[in-house]
Design a protein around this motif. Structure first.
Motif, PDB file in Angstrom:
ATOM      1  N   THR A  93       0.868  -1.169   0.000  1.00 11.18           N
ATOM      2  CA  THR A  93       0.000   0.000   0.000  1.00 11.18           C
ATOM      3  C   THR A  93       0.907   1.221   0.000  1.00 11.18           C
ATOM      4  O   THR A  93       1.817   1.325   0.817  1.00 11.18           O
ATOM      5  N   GLU A  94       0.673   2.118  -0.957  1.00 14.24           N
ATOM      6  CA  GLU A  94       1.590   3.236  -1.149  1.00 14.24           C
ATOM      7  C   GLU A  94       0.848   4.554  -0.936  1.00 14.24           C
ATOM      8  O   GLU A  94      -0.330   4.673  -1.256  1.00 14.24           O
ATOM      9  N   VAL A  95       1.567   5.542  -0.392  1.00 15.25           N
ATOM     10  CA  VAL A  95       1.008   6.882  -0.238  1.00 15.25           C
ATOM     11  C   VAL A  95       1.863   7.870  -1.025  1.00 15.25           C
ATOM     12  O   VAL A  95       3.079   7.684  -1.152  1.00 15.25           O
TER      13      VAL A  95
ATOM     14  N   PHE B 278       5.890  13.871  -0.656  1.00 16.81           N
ATOM     15  CA  PHE B 278       6.181  12.742   0.236  1.00 16.81           C
ATOM     16  C   PHE B 278       5.716  11.462  -0.422  1.00 16.81           C
ATOM     17  O   PHE B 278       4.714  11.463  -1.149  1.00 16.81           O
ATOM     18  N   ARG B 279       6.447  10.392  -0.179  1.00 12.56           N
ATOM     19  CA  ARG B 279       6.036   9.094  -0.720  1.00 12.56           C
ATOM     20  C   ARG B 279       6.552   7.996   0.187  1.00 12.56           C
ATOM     21  O   ARG B 279       7.677   8.061   0.672  1.00 12.56           O
ATOM     22  N   HIS B 280       5.717   6.988   0.411  1.00 10.09           N
ATOM     23  CA  HIS B 280       6.119   5.893   1.299  1.00 10.09           C
ATOM     24  C   HIS B 280       5.239   4.686   1.005  1.00 10.09           C
ATOM     25  O   HIS B 280       4.152   4.838   0.452  1.00 10.09           O
ATOM     26  N   ARG B 281       5.702   3.511   1.370  1.00  8.68           N
ATOM     27  CA  ARG B 281       4.861   2.319   1.184  1.00  8.68           C
ATOM     28  C   ARG B 281       5.004   1.367   2.365  1.00  8.68           C
ATOM     29  O   ARG B 281       6.032   1.343   3.042  1.00  8.68           O
ATOM     30  N   LEU B 282       3.939   0.605   2.600  1.00  9.55           N
ATOM     31  CA  LEU B 282       3.935  -0.419   3.645  1.00  9.55           C
ATOM     32  C   LEU B 282       3.337  -1.696   3.046  1.00  9.55           C
ATOM     33  O   LEU B 282       2.558  -1.631   2.091  1.00  9.55           O
ATOM     34  N   PRO B 283       3.661  -2.859   3.629  1.00 12.51           N
ATOM     35  CA  PRO B 283       3.021  -4.088   3.136  1.00 12.51           C
ATOM     36  C   PRO B 283       1.508  -4.029   3.372  1.00 12.51           C
ATOM     37  O   PRO B 283       1.063  -3.514   4.394  1.00 12.51           O
ATOM     38  N   THR B 284       0.720  -4.522   2.418  1.00 11.17           N
ATOM     39  CA  THR B 284      -0.734  -4.600   2.585  1.00 11.17           C
ATOM     40  C   THR B 284      -1.052  -5.767   3.521  1.00 11.17           C
ATOM     41  O   THR B 284      -0.584  -6.878   3.283  1.00 11.17           O
ATOM     42  N   PRO B 285      -1.808  -5.500   4.600  1.00 16.20           N
ATOM     43  CA  PRO B 285      -2.179  -6.612   5.491  1.00 16.20           C
ATOM     44  C   PRO B 285      -3.238  -7.503   4.838  1.00 16.20           C
ATOM     45  O   PRO B 285      -4.425  -7.206   4.902  1.00 16.20           O
TER      46      PRO B 285
ATOM     47  N   THR C 206      -3.596   0.633   8.194  1.00 13.15           N
ATOM     48  CA  THR C 206      -2.386   0.887   7.403  1.00 13.15           C
ATOM     49  C   THR C 206      -2.535   2.186   6.612  1.00 13.15           C
ATOM     50  O   THR C 206      -1.608   3.012   6.557  1.00 13.15           O
ATOM     51  N   ILE C 207      -3.717   2.392   6.028  1.00 14.69           N
ATOM     52  CA  ILE C 207      -3.955   3.625   5.274  1.00 14.69           C
ATOM     53  C   ILE C 207      -3.922   4.828   6.220  1.00 14.69           C
ATOM     54  O   ILE C 207      -3.308   5.861   5.909  1.00 14.69           O
ATOM     55  N   ALA C 208      -4.520   4.688   7.401  1.00 11.22           N
ATOM     56  CA  ALA C 208      -4.511   5.787   8.372  1.00 11.22           C
ATOM     57  C   ALA C 208      -3.075   6.127   8.786  1.00 11.22           C
ATOM     58  O   ALA C 208      -2.717   7.304   8.916  1.00 11.22           O
ATOM     59  N   THR C 209      -2.250   5.113   8.956  1.00 10.97           N
ATOM     60  CA  THR C 209      -0.841   5.331   9.325  1.00 10.97           C
ATOM     61  C   THR C 209      -0.119   6.105   8.216  1.00 10.97           C
ATOM     62  O   THR C 209       0.608   7.068   8.485  1.00 10.97           O
TER      63      THR C 209
END
Ligand code: ZN
Length: 303
Positions: free
Chosen positions: A12-14, A25-32, A42-45
């Motif tokens: 999941t990328e912002v 700004f750009r960042h990504r986290l693994p999708t749960p 995850t989106i809220a974070t």
């Protein structure tokens, strides 16, 4: 400031964009995977990180691999299946304490490319993601056109037009996951291209390996790519006869095949009613960033 979220199957990328389109700004986290509540968290974070880093509050748009039913308000057709049947926009709006816009990821590609990409300024844009599957989206005046049923752009599940004898056999041999036969997706996705080569040669290769063989003069690989080009051309002519977009944009893995932009426009023409067609077919300018940028642009400059 505009915040875009691209909710993918694995990540999941912002992105945070200034009014100029500049990336702040750009960042990504693994999708749960398979966890709806954690997907929202995850989106809220990611939104919170973007706002802390930039010191600004932003509007939020989210691209998902599915769509919202205008009748039930629930997610449908998502291959991230844990979203299906959920009031995702309402739950996310409650968690983020603001209105949230949600669109199909192919529609986000169309919006991104229409705003400041390969189709910048074009009135009507048809964008296709040709990767593992085949999704498409429509942007009109830089805004997402979802349609009365939330189904606009789902042309990948129309049948391939003007099938020849081999395509009629392919239709029976390679049914679509949607339950129908002969869907455009089964022919022109990267998966469909590899399947066609496998049927010709008996060998299972990835799309880029088939392209490499074609470049070395391999006859069957050459035949597979020529058939692919003809099928893509027929499929796009079908769109032109209905929507006649100002620009067609290609994204996804198969959009990196450079010769498509030389060969396909001339192949489209004979299938378009009346034989006149100069519609530009262009590769997505923002590449893999188009989804997340388009999600941010779900909130246009002029409200
Ligand atoms: Zn289908």
């Amino acid at each position: 400031m505009r915040i875009g979220i691209d909710l993918g199957g694995t990540k999941t990328e912002v992105i945070a964009l200034a009014d100029s389109g500049e990336q702040l700004f750009r960042h990504r986290l693994p999708t749960p995977r398979n966890d709806y509540r954690q997907t929202i968290e995850t989106i809220a974070t990611l939104v919170s990180q973007a706002e802390q880093e930039t010191g600004q509050q932003g509007s939020v748009g989210v691209g998902i691999p599915g769509s919202l039913s205008p009748y039930s308000g629930l997610v449908k057709n998502a291959n991230s299946t844990w979203l299906n049947g959920q009031p995702f926009d309402k739950d996310l709006a409650q968690r983020l304490e603001r209105e949230v816009r949600i669109a199909n990821d192919a529609n986000c590609l169309a919006v991104s490319e229409a705003v400041d990409g390969a189709a910048a300024g074009a009135q009507t844009v048809f964008a296709v993601i040709i990767g593992t599957g085949c999704g498409a989206g429509v942007a009109i005046n830089g805004r997402c056109h979802t349609g009365g049923n939330g189904t606009a752009g789902e042309w990948g599940h129309n049948p391939l037009p003007w099938m020849d004898d081999d395509e009629l056999r392919f239709r029976v041999d390679v049914p679509c996951y949607c339950g129908k036969q002969g869907c455009i997706e089964t022919f022109i996705s990267g998966t469909g291209f590899a399947t066609d080569y496998q049927r010709l040669s008996g060998q299972t290769l990835a799309g880029n390996e088939i392209m490499a063989r074609a470049a070395q003069g391999d006859a069957l690989a050459g035949q597979a790519i020529r058939r692919y080009e003809q099928r893509l051309a027929k499929s796009l002519a079908h769109v032109i006869n209905i929507l006649d977009p100002d620009v067609i944009v290609l994204g996804g893995g198969m959009s990196n095949v450079e010769r498509l932009y030389q060969t396909v426009p001339a192949l489209v023409k004979p299938w378009v009613f009346g034989g006149e067609c100069e519609t530009p077919i262009r590769q997505a300018l923002h590449g893999d960033s188009s989804g997340v940028r388009g999600a941010a642009w779900l909130w246009p400059l002029e409200q």
